[in-house]
Design an enzyme around this catalytic site. Structure first.
Site, PDB file in Angstrom:
ATOM      1  N   ASP A 256      10.703  39.101  17.989  1.00  0.00           N
ATOM      2  CA  ASP A 256      10.804  38.562  16.529  1.00  0.00           C
ATOM      3  C   ASP A 256      12.307  39.270  15.791  1.00  0.00           C
ATOM      4  OD1 ASP A 256       8.567  37.738  16.751  1.00  0.00           O
ATOM      5  OD2 ASP A 256       7.713  38.365  14.995  1.00  0.00           O
ATOM      6  N   HIS A 401      10.362  43.314  19.377  1.00  0.00           N
ATOM      7  CA  HIS A 401      11.675  42.942  18.319  1.00  0.00           C
ATOM      8  C   HIS A 401      12.936  43.164  19.061  1.00  0.00           C
ATOM      9  CE1 HIS A 401       8.136  43.713  15.798  1.00  0.00           C
ATOM     10  NE2 HIS A 401       8.636  43.013  14.667  1.00  0.00           N
TER      11      HIS A 401
HETATM   12 NI    NI Z   1       9.350  40.321  11.555  1.00  0.00          NI
END
Ligand code: NI
Length: 450
Positions: A256, A401
Site C-alpha cells: 500500500d 507498504h
Molecule cells: Ni494506506
C-alpha cells in the site's frame, strides 16, 4: 466508363475447394480449442488460459491500448470485435469533438482491458473493461462480458442458464433501489443483454450507464440463486468445486501507499527474483507524482489496486468527497499504469455503508487484509517476519507498504520463510477466484441437500 481489367480466373477443382473448406473448418476448431486451454494446474479458479494480445496506438492527441483474446473462430470473434469497434468509434468521435483541447501535452486515452474467468465446468467469461478519458475528470467506463460454452462452442446468455428470470430481476431491483431511472427499467426488461460472471460463490452483474460514475456492480450470493439455476449449471458449479485442490497454501501479498521512487523498485526486484506476483494498492497522488514507477509495477505483471487519492479516512469526509477521492485516484493510476484498478482498499480499512455503495457504483470491489505485518509501526525485518509467521494461514491477504525501506529489507527473508512453509503467492483477484470456488463448497452442499 470503367475499364475492364483483364483478369484470369483460377478455377479450382471441386475436391480442392472441399479440402480447403474442410481444412479451414478443422483448423478453425483447432485454433479455438488451442486458444482456450484448460490449465490443469489452476483448475477451478482461472483454469482457462487464453492468450491475449495488446495493441497500442500513440498519436499527438490520443493513445489507445486495447487488449483482446486471441481467437480464431470468426463466429466467436465477431461479437467481441464489434464491441471493441464500437468503443473505439465512440472514443475517436469524442477525440474529434474535443480536438481543440487535445495535443500539446494533454492527450486523450482509451484503455480496454480483458481477462477470462471460469464459470462452470464448460463455460467461462471474457470480461472487457474499457476506460476512456477525453476531456472529463472522471472518464467513461464500460464493462462487457461474453460467456462461452466451450463444449458446444457458443455464447451463453444469462436466461439460458436460469429456469426463471422473474426472481432474479426482483433481486436486482431490490439491490438497485437507490437508482431507479428510465435506463435501468429498460435494462431490467432484457436479462439476455446483461453483463455477468458466475462462480461457485456469486453471480456478479455489471450495469453500464445507469450511474454516471461508472458501471454498477451487483453481486448476488450463489445460495440465493441456486433455486433458479438450471440443473446442469448447478451441477457443473459443484464439479468445479470438487475438482479444486482444497487446502492448498495460497496467500496474497499487498503493498500500500506507493508508488515510492526508492522503495517500490527495490520491492519489484525482490519479487522478480522470487518470481512472485503481488498486488499494489496505489495512491493516486503518488502515481501522478511518480508515473514511471507506477508503470514499472504494472509492466512487471503485478496487479494494481486503488488506495484513494490522498489517503483520507473515507468514513469521515462525506459522500461527495469520497467519490472524488476514489475517482480522481483511479484516473491518475490509470493514466500512469494503463491499468484500470478494479479493487479499492480504503485507507485504514475504514468502511461504512457509503464507502461500500461508492465502491459498488464504481464497479470496484473492496479489499481489506487478514494479516497486518505492522511494517509501518515496527520498521524492522525480524519483527515483520515474526508477526507474519504467527498470523499466516492459507488464503491470507498480507498487508505491507512499499514506502518503508525496512519493508524492502524484510521482503527477501519473508518470501524465503513463506516459501519454505509451502506457500504460493497469488494476486488478490487470483486468490479471490480460488477462494470463491473453495469456500462456497459447504454452504452450497447444504443448500442442495437441505
Ligand atoms: Ni494506506
Amino acid at each position: 466508363m470503367l475499364k475492364k481489367i483483364p483478369f484470369k480466373r483460377i478455377r479450382w477443382p471441386g475436391w480442392v475447394v472441399l479440402i480447403i473448406i474442410g481444412f479451414s473448418f478443422v483448423y478453425g476448431m483447432a485454433q479455438l480449442v488451442d486458444a482456450i486451454r484448460f490449465d490443469p494446474e489452476s483448475e477451478g479458479a482461472s483454469p482457462v488460459s487464453i492468450d491475449f494480445k495488446t495493441e497500442s496506438t500513440d498519436t499527438d492527441t490520443y493513445t489507445m491500448s486495447i487488449k483482446t483474446p486471441v481467437m480464431e473462430d470468426p463466429q466467436i470473434k465477431k461479437p467481441l470485435k464489434d464491441w471493441i469497434k464500437k468503443e473505439k468509434e465512440d472514443f475517436l468521435k469524442r477525440v474529434k469533438e474535443n480536438k481543440k483541447e487535445l495535443g500539446e501535452g494533454y492527450r486523450a486515452h482509451l484503455i480496454i482491458q480483458a481477462d477470462s474467468r471460469k464459470s462452470t465446468h464448460d463455460t467461462y467469461s471474457i470480461m472487457f473493461h474499457s476506460y476512456q478519458l477525453v476531456n472529463d475528470v472522471r472518464g467513461k467506463e464500460h464493462v462487457k462480458t461474453f460467456t462461452l460454452d466451450v463444449s458446444e462452442e457458443k455464447f451463453v446468455k444469462l436466461p439460458d442458464i436460469m429456469t426463471t428470470n422473474d426472481e432474479l430481476i426482483q433481486m436486482i431491483r431490490t439491490r438497485l433501489q437507490g437508482q431507479p431511472n428510465a435506463e435501468l427499467q429498460e435494462i431490467l426488461k432484457d436479462p439476455a443483454s446483461w453483463n455477468w460472471t458466475l462462480n461457485g460463490k456469486a453471480l456478479t452483474l455489471y450495469f453500464n450507464d445507469i450511474n454516471e460514475a461508472g458501471p454498477t456492480r451487483v453481486e448476488l450470493p450463489i445460495h440465493a440463486l441456486l433455486p433458479y439455476l438450471d440443473d446442469k449449471t448447478a451441477d457443473d458449479l459443484e464439479v468445479a468445486e470438487a475438482s479444486t485442490g482444497m487446502g492448498e497454501k495460497y496467500v496474497a501479498l499487498t503493498f500500500d501507499d506507493g508508488p515510492d521512487p526508492y522503495v517500490t523498485p527495490r520491492i519489484l526486484n525482490v519479487l522478480k527474483e522470487h518470481d512472485v506476483k503481488a498486488t499494489f494498492f496505489m495512491l493516486g497522488s503518488q502515481a501522478e507524482k511518480y508515473p514511471a514507477v507506477a508503470k514499472s509495477v504494472a509492466e512487471a505483471g503485478h496487479e494494481i489496486g486503488n488506495h484513494t487519492d490522498h489517503h483520507k479516512d473515507l468514513t469521515k469526509i462525506g459522500r461527495e468527497q469520497m467519490v472524488q477521492e476514489v475517482l480522481a485516484s483511479r484516473q491518475k493510476i490509470t493514466a500512469a499504469t494503463e491499468e484500470i484498478p478494479v479493487m479499492l482498499r480504503p485507507p485504514y480499512g475504514a468502511i461504512n455503508r457509503d464507502v461500500e455503495t461508492v465502491a459498488n457504483d464504481n464497479g470496484t470491489s473492496l479489499v481489506l487484509w487478514s494479516v497486518d505485518s505492522l511494517d509501518w509501526k515496527n520498521k524492522n525485518a525480524a519483527a515483520i517476519h515474526s508477526v507474519v509467521q504467527k498470523e499466516i494461514a492459507p488464503g491470507a491477504i498480507i498487508l505491507l507498504h512499499d514506502v518503508h525501506s525496512t519493508t524492502a529489507d524484510a521482503l527477501p527473508g519473508l518470501l524465503t520463510l513463506l516459501e519454505k512453509e509451502g506457500y504460493e503467492f497469488l494476486t488478490v483477484s487470483q486468490l479471490q477466484a480460488k477462494l470463491a470456488v473453495e469456500t462456497a463448497s459447504p454452504f452450497y452442499g447444504s443448500m442442495k441437500k437441505g
